[in-house]
Design a protein around this motif. Structure first.
Motif, PDB file in Angstrom:
ATOM      1  N   VAL A   2       0.855  -1.188   0.000  1.00 45.88           N
ATOM      2  CA  VAL A   2       0.000   0.000   0.000  1.00 45.88           C
ATOM      3  C   VAL A   2       0.893   1.241   0.000  1.00 45.88           C
ATOM      4  CG1 VAL A   2      -1.668   1.338   1.344  1.00 45.88           C
ATOM      5  CG2 VAL A   2      -1.916  -1.145   1.184  1.00 45.88           C
ATOM      6  N   MET A   3       0.562   2.205  -0.859  1.00 49.44           N
ATOM      7  CA  MET A   3       1.253   3.495  -0.859  1.00 49.44           C
ATOM      8  C   MET A   3       0.216   4.582  -0.594  1.00 49.44           C
ATOM      9  SD  MET A   3       3.476   5.505  -3.832  1.00 49.44           S
ATOM     10  CE  MET A   3       4.110   4.007  -4.534  1.00 49.44           C
ATOM     11  N   MET A   4       0.350   5.267   0.524  1.00 52.43           N
ATOM     12  CA  MET A   4      -0.554   6.365   0.856  1.00 52.43           C
ATOM     13  C   MET A   4       0.173   7.684   0.571  1.00 52.43           C
ATOM     14  SD  MET A   4      -2.357   7.427   4.458  1.00 52.43           S
ATOM     15  CE  MET A   4      -0.913   8.318   5.034  1.00 52.43           C
ATOM     16  N   VAL A   5      -0.329   8.422  -0.408  1.00 52.55           N
ATOM     17  CA  VAL A   5       0.315   9.665  -0.848  1.00 52.55           C
ATOM     18  C   VAL A   5      -0.490  10.852  -0.331  1.00 52.55           C
ATOM     19  CG1 VAL A   5       1.091  11.001  -2.829  1.00 52.55           C
ATOM     20  CG2 VAL A   5       1.107   8.493  -2.942  1.00 52.55           C
ATOM     21  N   LEU A   6       0.148  11.692   0.473  1.00 50.21           N
ATOM     22  CA  LEU A   6      -0.492  12.910   0.976  1.00 50.21           C
ATOM     23  C   LEU A   6      -0.035  14.095   0.142  1.00 50.21           C
ATOM     24  CD1 LEU A   6       0.252  11.601   4.373  1.00 50.21           C
ATOM     25  CD2 LEU A   6      -1.857  12.866   4.211  1.00 50.21           C
ATOM     26  N   ILE A   7      -0.980  14.935  -0.245  1.00 50.94           N
ATOM     27  CA  ILE A   7      -0.615  16.099  -1.052  1.00 50.94           C
ATOM     28  C   ILE A   7      -1.424  17.310  -0.629  1.00 50.94           C
ATOM     29  CG2 ILE A   7      -2.218  15.452  -2.895  1.00 50.94           C
ATOM     30  CD1 ILE A   7      -0.031  16.567  -4.844  1.00 50.94           C
ATOM     31  N   ASP A   8      -0.723  18.398  -0.437  1.00 49.29           N
ATOM     32  CA  ASP A   8      -1.351  19.668  -0.068  1.00 49.29           C
ATOM     33  C   ASP A   8      -1.527  20.487  -1.348  1.00 49.29           C
ATOM     34  OD1 ASP A   8      -1.728  21.731   2.435  1.00 49.29           O
ATOM     35  OD2 ASP A   8      -0.919  22.739   0.668  1.00 49.29           O
ATOM     36  N   GLY A   9      -2.763  20.623  -1.786  1.00 48.07           N
ATOM     37  CA  GLY A   9      -3.005  21.388  -3.010  1.00 48.07           C
ATOM     38  C   GLY A   9      -2.915  20.530  -4.253  1.00 48.07           C
ATOM     39  N   TRP A  10      -1.789  20.662  -5.014  1.00 48.34           N
ATOM     40  CA  TRP A  10      -1.647  19.917  -6.268  1.00 48.34           C
ATOM     41  C   TRP A  10      -0.168  19.671  -6.541  1.00 48.34           C
ATOM     42  CZ3 TRP A  10      -3.279  24.952  -5.745  1.00 48.34           C
ATOM     43  CH2 TRP A  10      -2.430  25.946  -6.266  1.00 48.34           C
ATOM     44  N   PRO A  11       0.152  18.670  -7.380  1.00 50.52           N
ATOM     45  CA  PRO A  11       1.550  18.350  -7.656  1.00 50.52           C
ATOM     46  C   PRO A  11       2.172  19.274  -8.691  1.00 50.52           C
ATOM     47  CG  PRO A  11       0.118  16.817  -8.802  1.00 50.52           C
ATOM     48  CD  PRO A  11      -0.775  17.706  -7.988  1.00 50.52           C
ATOM     49  N   SER A  12       3.502  19.342  -8.688  1.00 52.93           N
ATOM     50  CA  SER A  12       4.240  20.155  -9.654  1.00 52.93           C
ATOM     51  C   SER A  12       4.570  19.366 -10.918  1.00 52.93           C
ATOM     52  CB  SER A  12       5.552  20.663  -9.039  1.00 52.93           C
ATOM     53  OG  SER A  12       5.315  21.371  -7.852  1.00 52.93           O
ATOM     54  N   ASN A  49      -0.960  -0.699  -4.253  1.00 56.41           N
ATOM     55  CA  ASN A  49      -2.248  -0.022  -4.146  1.00 56.41           C
ATOM     56  C   ASN A  49      -2.017   1.426  -3.722  1.00 56.41           C
ATOM     57  OD1 ASN A  49      -4.420  -2.387  -4.252  1.00 56.41           O
ATOM     58  ND2 ASN A  49      -2.650  -3.103  -3.081  1.00 56.41           N
ATOM     59  N   VAL A  50      -2.132   2.362  -4.671  1.00 58.12           N
ATOM     60  CA  VAL A  50      -1.873   3.767  -4.383  1.00 58.12           C
ATOM     61  C   VAL A  50      -3.163   4.456  -3.936  1.00 58.12           C
ATOM     62  CG1 VAL A  50      -1.097   5.980  -5.301  1.00 58.12           C
ATOM     63  CG2 VAL A  50       0.038   3.864  -6.029  1.00 58.12           C
ATOM     64  N   PHE A  51      -3.123   5.025  -2.734  1.00 53.68           N
ATOM     65  CA  PHE A  51      -4.190   5.885  -2.219  1.00 53.68           C
ATOM     66  C   PHE A  51      -3.693   7.327  -2.268  1.00 53.68           C
ATOM     67  CE2 PHE A  51      -5.228   1.829  -0.414  1.00 53.68           C
ATOM     68  CZ  PHE A  51      -6.606   1.817  -0.218  1.00 53.68           C
ATOM     69  N   LEU A  52      -4.558   8.247  -2.662  1.00 52.88           N
ATOM     70  CA  LEU A  52      -4.175   9.656  -2.669  1.00 52.88           C
ATOM     71  C   LEU A  52      -5.054  10.412  -1.686  1.00 52.88           C
ATOM     72  CD1 LEU A  52      -2.167  11.550  -4.126  1.00 52.88           C
ATOM     73  CD2 LEU A  52      -4.052  12.265  -5.568  1.00 52.88           C
ATOM     74  N   VAL A  53      -4.421  10.973  -0.650  1.00 53.59           N
ATOM     75  CA  VAL A  53      -5.116  11.792   0.334  1.00 53.59           C
ATOM     76  C   VAL A  53      -4.819  13.248  -0.015  1.00 53.59           C
ATOM     77  CG1 VAL A  53      -5.397  12.338   2.776  1.00 53.59           C
ATOM     78  CG2 VAL A  53      -4.868   9.983   2.072  1.00 53.59           C
ATOM     79  N   SER A  54      -5.829  13.928  -0.538  1.00 57.34           N
ATOM     80  CA  SER A  54      -5.663  15.309  -0.974  1.00 57.34           C
ATOM     81  C   SER A  54      -6.262  16.247   0.065  1.00 57.34           C
ATOM     82  CB  SER A  54      -6.359  15.500  -2.328  1.00 57.34           C
ATOM     83  OG  SER A  54      -6.344  16.847  -2.709  1.00 57.34           O
ATOM     84  N   VAL A  55      -5.419  17.124   0.594  1.00 55.67           N
ATOM     85  CA  VAL A  55      -5.871  18.064   1.629  1.00 55.67           C
ATOM     86  C   VAL A  55      -5.864  19.472   1.046  1.00 55.67           C
ATOM     87  CG1 VAL A  55      -5.518  18.882   3.985  1.00 55.67           C
ATOM     88  CG2 VAL A  55      -4.849  16.556   3.368  1.00 55.67           C
ATOM     89  N   ALA A  56      -6.949  20.209   1.310  1.00 55.10           N
ATOM     90  CA  ALA A  56      -7.076  21.591   0.830  1.00 55.10           C
ATOM     91  C   ALA A  56      -6.984  21.646  -0.693  1.00 55.10           C
ATOM     92  CB  ALA A  56      -6.007  22.482   1.476  1.00 55.10           C
ATOM     93  N   LYS A  57      -8.033  21.167  -1.355  1.00 58.59           N
ATOM     94  CA  LYS A  57      -8.027  21.144  -2.820  1.00 58.59           C
ATOM     95  C   LYS A  57      -7.955  22.579  -3.372  1.00 58.59           C
ATOM     96  CE  LYS A  57     -13.066  21.104  -3.465  1.00 58.59           C
ATOM     97  NZ  LYS A  57     -14.205  20.364  -4.032  1.00 58.59           N
ATOM     98  N   PRO A  58      -7.524  22.730  -4.622  1.00 53.20           N
ATOM     99  CA  PRO A  58      -7.358  24.079  -5.193  1.00 53.20           C
ATOM    100  C   PRO A  58      -8.670  24.869  -5.197  1.00 53.20           C
ATOM    101  CG  PRO A  58      -6.373  22.414  -6.617  1.00 53.20           C
ATOM    102  CD  PRO A  58      -7.127  21.685  -5.562  1.00 53.20           C
ATOM    103  N   ALA A  59      -8.580  26.128  -4.840  1.00 55.60           N
ATOM    104  CA  ALA A  59      -9.737  27.027  -4.933  1.00 55.60           C
ATOM    105  C   ALA A  59     -10.004  27.334  -6.412  1.00 55.60           C
ATOM    106  CB  ALA A  59      -9.462  28.313  -4.159  1.00 55.60           C
TER     107      ALA A  59
END
Length: 519
Positions: free
Chosen positions: A241-251, A267-277
């Protein structure tokens, strides 16, 4: 790897108590030999007596135990019960196949192919512990870019510390490693560096903020390439399992890295915090990055969180996803899920020396797969005018034994009846296997004395994908008649037996392509 400073005991206890809560139920006394099947409640706290290790206790399974197991014996094996005895929480579960054998804490648990009911165990004080079998290898990829900043980076550390505390890391439980995503990925610790909760929490506390770009794609690629290898502590047979945390969006782009992860059974999970406005969307390089990054775009592997200030309530539901064995769709790959039959021409025109080259070619294919009792399987049939089942798909449960059996096959010598051999193999090698994952590699050096089209068509209808490999005088028309569609990508030919080795990666890639498209 960071040097660990000493976290004050009060701080550690506060962190643990804030995550784990408290327990007030009264334990139910049991004996050392009380079995899971003897209990009637779905969840109950039992009280195991002292010195259970002096009794002969039967334990079947690892993490999840067959209901015929001793509860207290399983608790010792799980590492949550010592010689003094004590309370243990028991959770009744459904029956399952393939209970895993292992040795832990002085108890040797046995394997069991199937039982009608199961149970798992948690220590009495872990009120918030997840009631599930979580024997995963988990890579946490955290955001250390300029996007997140120092303050939110610290909130992220608190979040993953609580997550790690609730996961109950241990020698036979989940293992956690951590990578920071920035300009370049940085591995902070591997899966086996910290297998005790207290050590792991110390390591998380000491993580230093990096800054830089949010190159999440680079971090996923770095993690998929080597992080789960056995050399780096990855455990054979444990879901990745790979849990990927990202604030906003990737470069950067995530497509290629995510594809490699899926093909590697991660198994990649993406936890996205504070999505783009809305006003920030023009700055987002790929607006579909969440869909492209995850194992499967079905909603299960994407987990949005509105803010770093409201993460605590998301810990339990997130862990339930990470530990959901049935939900981890990317664990099943071609490398650990296929049945491969080898149909080997043993006619007089091959000759003993060339026959050994054929066996080495097939061993090269077999070596690419994770052969085990719950993984990939191989079997072999040799043919002339007659057929001989050399070994079946379930005869060997590990790679070394299967490949050694393949190399020991003795050369028959005789005529060539490829059509009859295909019919024999369809009926005798694949008869007990499911559709969509069965592959037959036919290797022949000449003209068949019987019809190959009818038997090959019958095999195709039975869900068997055929790759034809011809050598020397094998007619191309016969090879294509046997092959599955599209014919060109399932048919191989070489003038010399020494050229077979070049086909190994092409055949393996073809098997994996077919498996992925059909599953």
């Amino acid at each position: 790897m960071p040097q660990l400073s000493v976290l004050p005991l009060t701080g550690l206890l506060f962190l643990l108590s804030s995550v784990l809560g408290s327990e007030v139920s009264v334990p139910y006394p049991v004996t050392c030999t009380t079995r899971g099947a003897d209990l009637t409640q779905d969840t109950v706290v039992v009280l195991c007596p002292p010195q259970c290790t002096q009794w002969r206790m039967s334990v079947f399974g690892t993490g999840v135990y067959a209901a015929v197991s001793s509860i207290c014996g399983a608790a010792v094996h799980r590492g949550i019960l010592g010689p003094a005895g004590g309370p243990v929480r028991v959770h009744r579960l459904q029956g399952r196949h393939n209970y895993i054998s292992s040795y832990a804490h002085g108890i040797h648990s046995q394997a069991l192919s199937h039982w009608t009911a199961s149970f798992s165990l948690t220590s009495r004080w872990s009120h918030f512990d997840v009631d599930t079998d979580c024997q995963m290898d988990i890579a946490m990829v955290i955001d250390s870019s300029s996007n997140i900043g120092q303050r939110r980076f610290n909130l992220q550390k608190n979040f993953i510390a609580k997550l790690a505390a609730m996961l109950r890391v241990g020698p036979i439980g989940p293992h956690i490693g951590l990578i920071q995503a920035s300009d370049s990925p940085r591995t902070e610790f591997l899966l086996t560096n910290y297998t005790q909760p207290k050590e792991l929490l110390f390591a998380i506390k000491e993580l230093a903020y990096l800054g830089g770009d949010s190159n999440t794609g680079k971090a996923i690629m770095h993690t998929a390439e080597t992080f789960f290898s056995q050399e780096n502590g990855g455990r054979r047979g444990h879901p990745r399992v790979m849990m990927v945390l990202i604030d906003g969006w990737p470069s950067d782009d995530l497509d290629q890295a995510a594809m490699l992860a899926r093909e590697s059974g991660i198994n990649v999970f993406l936890v996205s915090v504070a999505k783009p406005a809305p006003e920030e969307l023009s700055m987002v390089r790929d607006k579909d990055f969440m869909k492209k990054a995850v194992c499967k775009d079905n909603g299960f592997f994407s987990y949005p969180i509105p803010s770093w200030f409201s993460t605590t309530k998301h810990i339990r539901p997130l862990i339930q996803r990470l530990c959901s064995l049935d939900g981890l769709l990317c664990s099943k790959t071609c490398y650990n899920s296929v049945n491969i039959g080898f149909l080997i021409d043993g006619s007089s025109s091959v000759g003993d020396g060339n026959f050994q080259l054929v066996l080495e070619f097939l061993a090269g294919i077999a070596r690419s797969f994770e052969i085990s009792d719950v993984g990939a399987h191989i079997g072999a049939v040799q043919f002339t005018y007659e057929q001989r089942l050399e070994f079946g798909l379930s005869d060997y449960s590990n790679k070394d034994d299967a490949i050694n059996a393949l190399r020991r096959i003795s050369y028959m010598s005789g005529g060539t009846s490829t059509g009859s051999a295909i019919s024999y193999t369809t009926q005798n090698l694949f008869r007990r296997t499911g559709p969509g994952r069965n592959f037959l590699i036919v290797v022949t050096d000449g003209q068949s004395y019987d019809d190959v089209r009818g038997p090959a068509m019958a095999a195709h209808k039975q869900g068997i994908t055929i790759f034809s490999v011809g050598v020397a005088w094998a007619p191309l028309d016969d090879l294509k008649a046997m092959s599955s569609e599209p014919k060109d990508s399932h048919t191989f030919f070489t003038r010399e037996f020494s050229g077979l080795s070049e086909f190994v990666p092409l055949v393996v890639r073809g098997i994996c392509k077919d498996f992925t498209e059909n599953n």
